[in-house]
Design a protein around this motif. Structure first.
Motif, PDB file in Angstrom:
ATOM      1  N   GLU A 107       0.831  -1.208   0.000  1.00  0.00           N
ATOM      2  CA  GLU A 107       0.000   0.000   0.000  1.00  0.00           C
ATOM      3  C   GLU A 107       0.867   1.260   0.000  1.00  0.00           C
ATOM      4  N   GLU A 124     -13.515  -8.636   6.830  1.00  0.00           N
ATOM      5  CA  GLU A 124     -13.683  -7.297   6.261  1.00  0.00           C
ATOM      6  C   GLU A 124     -12.897  -7.130   4.950  1.00  0.00           C
ATOM      7  N   PHE A 125     -11.910  -7.979   4.725  1.00  0.00           N
ATOM      8  CA  PHE A 125     -11.084  -7.859   3.512  1.00  0.00           C
ATOM      9  C   PHE A 125     -11.793  -8.542   2.345  1.00  0.00           C
ATOM     10  N   THR A 158     -11.159 -10.536  -0.204  1.00  0.00           N
ATOM     11  CA  THR A 158     -11.059 -11.951  -0.599  1.00  0.00           C
ATOM     12  C   THR A 158     -11.909 -12.833   0.314  1.00  0.00           C
ATOM     13  N   LYS A 176     -14.404 -11.808   2.180  1.00  0.00           N
ATOM     14  CA  LYS A 176     -15.812 -11.449   1.994  1.00  0.00           C
ATOM     15  C   LYS A 176     -16.378 -12.262   0.825  1.00  0.00           C
ATOM     16  N   ARG A 219      -4.799  -6.755  -7.703  1.00  0.00           N
ATOM     17  CA  ARG A 219      -3.881  -7.022  -6.591  1.00  0.00           C
ATOM     18  C   ARG A 219      -3.012  -8.235  -6.892  1.00  0.00           C
ATOM     19  N   ILE A 234     -10.377  -7.730  -8.818  1.00  0.00           N
ATOM     20  CA  ILE A 234     -11.388  -8.229  -7.879  1.00  0.00           C
ATOM     21  C   ILE A 234     -12.394  -9.073  -8.681  1.00  0.00           C
ATOM     22  N   VAL A 265      -6.216   2.392  -4.887  1.00  0.00           N
ATOM     23  CA  VAL A 265      -4.951   1.867  -5.409  1.00  0.00           C
ATOM     24  C   VAL A 265      -5.355   0.938  -6.551  1.00  0.00           C
TER      25      VAL A 265
HETATM   26  P1  GDR Z   1      -6.277  -3.858   0.636  1.00  0.00           P
HETATM   27  O1  GDR Z   1      -7.292  -5.073   0.902  1.00  0.00           O
HETATM   28  O2  GDR Z   1      -6.952  -2.554   0.703  1.00  0.00           O
HETATM   29  O3  GDR Z   1      -5.534  -4.194  -0.627  1.00  0.00           O
HETATM   30  O4  GDR Z   1      -5.305  -3.970   1.909  1.00  0.00           O
HETATM   31  P2  GDR Z   1      -8.874  -5.197   0.759  1.00  0.00           P
HETATM   32  O5  GDR Z   1      -9.114  -6.656   0.624  1.00  0.00           O
HETATM   33  O6  GDR Z   1      -9.587  -4.475   1.831  1.00  0.00           O
HETATM   34  O7  GDR Z   1      -9.201  -4.448  -0.617  1.00  0.00           O
HETATM   35  C1  GDR Z   1      -8.670  -4.876  -1.855  1.00  0.00           C
HETATM   36  C2  GDR Z   1      -9.369  -4.169  -2.998  1.00  0.00           C
HETATM   37  O8  GDR Z   1     -10.724  -4.630  -3.093  1.00  0.00           O
HETATM   38  C3  GDR Z   1     -11.564  -3.514  -3.341  1.00  0.00           C
HETATM   39  N1  GDR Z   1     -12.944  -3.824  -2.918  1.00  0.00           N
HETATM   40  C4  GDR Z   1     -13.323  -4.101  -1.657  1.00  0.00           C
HETATM   41  N2  GDR Z   1     -12.610  -4.193  -0.505  1.00  0.00           N
HETATM   42  C5  GDR Z   1     -13.276  -4.538   0.619  1.00  0.00           C
HETATM   43  N3  GDR Z   1     -12.583  -4.681   1.755  1.00  0.00           N
HETATM   44  N4  GDR Z   1     -14.635  -4.747   0.643  1.00  0.00           N
HETATM   45  C6  GDR Z   1     -15.395  -4.648  -0.491  1.00  0.00           C
HETATM   46  O9  GDR Z   1     -16.591  -4.845  -0.464  1.00  0.00           O
HETATM   47  C7  GDR Z   1     -14.708  -4.315  -1.702  1.00  0.00           C
HETATM   48  N5  GDR Z   1     -15.116  -4.164  -2.988  1.00  0.00           N
HETATM   49  C8  GDR Z   1     -14.034  -3.874  -3.700  1.00  0.00           C
HETATM   50  C9  GDR Z   1     -10.918  -2.381  -2.561  1.00  0.00           C
HETATM   51  O10 GDR Z   1     -11.398  -1.116  -3.015  1.00  0.00           O
HETATM   52  C10 GDR Z   1      -9.439  -2.643  -2.865  1.00  0.00           C
HETATM   53  O11 GDR Z   1      -9.088  -2.072  -4.093  1.00  0.00           O
HETATM   54  C11 GDR Z   1      -4.813  -5.209   2.355  1.00  0.00           C
HETATM   55  C12 GDR Z   1      -4.627  -5.112   3.884  1.00  0.00           C
HETATM   56  O12 GDR Z   1      -4.286  -6.389   4.381  1.00  0.00           O
HETATM   57  C13 GDR Z   1      -3.514  -4.139   4.221  1.00  0.00           C
HETATM   58  O13 GDR Z   1      -3.255  -4.192   5.624  1.00  0.00           O
HETATM   59  C14 GDR Z   1      -2.257  -4.557   3.452  1.00  0.00           C
HETATM   60  O14 GDR Z   1      -1.191  -3.684   3.731  1.00  0.00           O
HETATM   61  C15 GDR Z   1      -2.547  -4.582   1.975  1.00  0.00           C
HETATM   62  O15 GDR Z   1      -3.589  -5.504   1.732  1.00  0.00           O
HETATM   63  C16 GDR Z   1      -1.331  -5.002   1.155  1.00  0.00           C
END
Ligand code: GDR
Ligand code: NDP
Length: 326
Positions: free
Chosen positions: A129, A189-190, A192, A194, A219, A253, A285
């Motif tokens: 990040e 909450e992340f 993948t 979800k 990603r 995604i 990002v």
């Molecule tokens: P990230 O992980 O921000 O990369 O940080 P996250 O899984 O939250 O998001 C990844 C991408 O998915 C998009 N997105 C959504 N994200 C979430 N959480 N929920 C949704 O419903 C959704 N829909 C789309 C986001 O916009 C984003 O682009 C993770 C964490 O583990 C950090 O701590 C770590 O440093 C980085 O990975 C590398």
């Protein structure tokens, strides 16, 4: 018997790292926060030989006590406010924990080490990040940092502080710039997890929708179990250094969603997926992909689990959990 102290031991990486170190014969200690942390039982069940110390990254004296009581050879600083979306809502808290918390650990460790600052080896959990609005592709250790969230900005501070303590005091302090890594233990909450939880529920007819934000970001996703091995390898080197840890592959995604649904035999996944602006971020990002050739050449590290295997592992684990009634 080598001793290790881990902050963030209740998190995804903390659990995998603790398991790895126990398997290697370490005496493992962890910092746990809060007066009644709901994850204490999980750590105690999974890792009965691990010793837990009450502490918080915002409380220096608690860290000094944890260092004194565990007397470690290696410290892994994994504790953080780690959810990027949340970091906009709680920017000051994120800065206190994810940025200043690193300085608090480094300074506690420097005081603890006294005359011999490199006596205890230190690992900082830096992040892809930090590359944010990427200035080159793929990203490597010398790529310009351009964070896009309070979380990313905080990680940049922690990263530079780690380098600074290494250069100022000769500490054996290394920073792992880890790209996204996932597992069945990923927080829900992340994105993948979800997705894997929703796909598992839909495949068992227990849900009928998956609501997401932006499907376009890409990603570089690896498996957390592989990535904690890289953390350990960094601290086994004679010289401290910074390393990018990544697979070198990137997926959107949307691709993660399609792969997860395909794994349970659903091809028309679009009928289940809705988008909601609630899950969009103020600054995104767009595309991350890492160049881990330094880690490959110097640490002999490479990822074992590929993208499709990772997605399948997560969906299967969530199906098993639902079937078991967890
Ligand atoms: P990230 O992980 O921000 O990369 O940080 P996250 O899984 O939250 O998001 C990844 C991408 O998915 C998009 N997105 C959504 N994200 C979430 N959480 N929920 C949704 O419903 C959704 N829909 C789309 C986001 O916009 C984003 O682009 C993770 C964490 O583990 C950090 O701590 C770590 O440093 C980085 O990975 C590398
Ligand atoms: P998690 O969110 O799963 O775990 C975060 C950990 O930090 C938890 O143990 C949490 O404890 C702890 N923590 C939060 N606030 C504090 C505090 N004030 N004092 C002490 N501990 C605290 O993260 P991951 O395991 O996924 O990630 C580990 C580290 O690696 C984090 O620093 C993260 O930012 C970083 N990182 C993660 C990547 C990934 O893809 N997973 C990629 C790059 C970097 P509690 O259970 O009590 O909340």
């Amino acid at each position: 018997m080598p001793r290790a102290l881990i902050t963030g031991i209740t998190g995804q990486d903390g659990l995998y790292l603790a398991e790895l170190l126990v398997a290697k014969g370490y005496d493992v200690h962890g910092v746990i926060r809060g007066q009644n942390n709901p994850k204490r039982g999980l750590v105690e069940d999974l890792l009965p030989d691990v010793t837990l110390h009450a502490g918080d990254l915002t409380d220096m004296s608690s860290l000094i006590r944890a260092l004194r009581d565990s007397d470690p050879d290696e410290v892994y600083n994994l504790g953080a406010v780690s959810f990027v979306a949340y970091s906009w809502e709680n920017a000051a808290l994120t800065a206190d924990v994810t940025a200043k918390g690193v300085l608090t650990v480094l300074e506690s460790l420097r005081l603890h080490c006294g005359e011999d600052p490199s006596r205890v080896r230190f690992y900082q959990a830096s992040s892809s990040e930090m590359f944010g609005k990427v200035q080159e592709t793929p990203q490597h250790e010398r790529t310009l940092l351009w964070p896009r969230s309070p979380y990313g900005v905080s990680k940049v501070f922690g990263h530079h502080m780690t380098v600074n303590y290494r250069e100022s005091y000769g500490m054996h302090a290394s920073s792992g710039i880890l790209f996204n890594h996932e597992s069945p233990r990923r927080g829900p909450e992340f994105v993948t997890r979800k997705i894997s939880q929703a796909v598992a529920a839909i495949s068992l007819d227990r849900a009928d929708a998956l609501v997401l934000g932006n499907l376009d970001p890409q990603r570089d996703w690896g498996f957390a179990g592989d990535y904690v091995e890289a953390m350990w390898l960094m601290l086994q080197q004679d010289e401290p250094d910074d390393y990018v840890i990544a697979t070198g592959e990137t997926h959107s995604i949307r691709e993660f969603v399609a792969t997860a649904f395909a794994h349970v035999g659903i091809d028309d996944w679009q009928r289940y997926v809705r988008q909601d602006p609630r899950f969009m971020r103020p600054a995104e990002v767009d595309r991350l992909v890492g160049d881990a050739s330094k880690a490959r050449d110097k640490l002999g590290w490479k990822p074992r689990v590929g993208f499709e295997e990772l997605v399948a592992m997560m969906v299967d684990a969530d199906i098993a959990a639902l079937e078991a009634g967890w």
